[in-house]
Scaffold this motif. Sequence first.
Motif, PDB file in Angstrom:
ATOM      1  N   ARG A 190       0.830  -1.207   0.000  1.00 51.02           N
ATOM      2  CA  ARG A 190       0.000   0.000   0.000  1.00 51.02           C
ATOM      3  C   ARG A 190       0.868   1.262   0.000  1.00 51.02           C
ATOM      4  O   ARG A 190       0.527   2.248  -0.650  1.00 51.02           O
ATOM      5  N   LYS A 193       2.037   1.701  -3.497  1.00 52.63           N
ATOM      6  CA  LYS A 193       0.963   2.205  -4.349  1.00 52.63           C
ATOM      7  C   LYS A 193       0.801   3.713  -4.187  1.00 52.63           C
ATOM      8  O   LYS A 193       0.644   4.452  -5.160  1.00 52.63           O
ATOM      9  N   GLN A 194       0.859   4.193  -2.938  1.00 49.90           N
ATOM     10  CA  GLN A 194       0.724   5.627  -2.694  1.00 49.90           C
ATOM     11  C   GLN A 194       1.930   6.404  -3.225  1.00 49.90           C
ATOM     12  O   GLN A 194       1.784   7.526  -3.731  1.00 49.90           O
TER      13      GLN A 194
END
Length: 378
Positions: A190, A193-194
């Motif tokens: 995550r 992804k950010q």
Amino acid sequence: RGLGDVYKRQAFNRMAGQLQERVDTISRDRAELRAILRSMEEGVVAVDRDARIVLMNDAAGRILDREPTAVVGEAMHEVLPLAEAEELLARAIEQREPHEREIRLPAPLREQCLQVHAAPLGGANDPLQGAVLVFHDISELRHLENVRREFVANVSHELKTPLAAIRGFTETILEDPEMEPGTRRRFLERVRKQVLRLAAMVDEVLMLSRLESDAAAGTPGRTDVCESVRDVVQAQLPLASEREIDLRIHLPDEAVFVAGDAEGLRRILANLVDNAVKYTSGGGWVEVRVRETEDAVVAEVEDNGIGIPEEARDRVFERFFRVDPGRSRAAGGTGLGLSIVKHLVAALDGEVEVQASPSGGSLFRVRLRRAPESVTES
């Protein structure tokens, strides 16, 4: 007596000649003044001591939406019925000093922002003859300032969300050294992804900055639209296949060339096709078409996706505008793609528009100039 008559005639002739010279000088000065006033971008209005108009140039007529010759003799407050303007003019006449202020013209005077300068006519020791008003239209300047403020606010807001997510995930990982490897990996994915989202946003902001400063207008040349479409569709096939979307193309049998660089054209098509694929539900379709007209080449990207409401179509090319903010972020969009498309199309001296598709989705149409045969291929 005869000699006296001769002297009188000579005197009258001299007076007539001097008078004619003065009339010619006044006429010449008046013509020069009119020419200067006509060529000015600023609006100029002269009024007498009773604030009645004695002169208005063409620029002032355009700003105030009045015919310059028709308003001569009218009171200024009838032509510009704003308390701020009346107060400014009254202070200039009463105090015999220049004054200025910013005035906004409301509808139906077309929402303009004006910098107005008022100055008395006549010196400190001379009789007051009236005043002159100079209107400088600063609407575009104020608009650009508002755009800049909104852009800074939007960038700050868009950056805050992924940064907060990255901070939360990393702090959680650091505070729990005994975290399960699977959970740790999900958190790191995550974070990754950010970070990718942040990188994409920074790249697109820099691209917009270069486009707006005309630093990325591209290299003149001839670009084959069909080849660019094939490259873009080939790159989008994995995502389309993953989402079970039928991605198809309809191209002319022969190469079709437009004036512009290949990189800019590919980016235009890539953004449009990427949006169409992301906002079309599984099992839907996206179609890319190229056709020629007498004076242009038209590329269309149509889908049967979620569509764009009619009230939002005029705003989809604005920076950070999203029809559905939640879905856009979930799809990984930055809100800058269509704004980049608009600027790139403008750099290629073309036009882009969006309309509803008969299928219920959207249809984006890009119209570009044909490339002259003498221009080399990009």
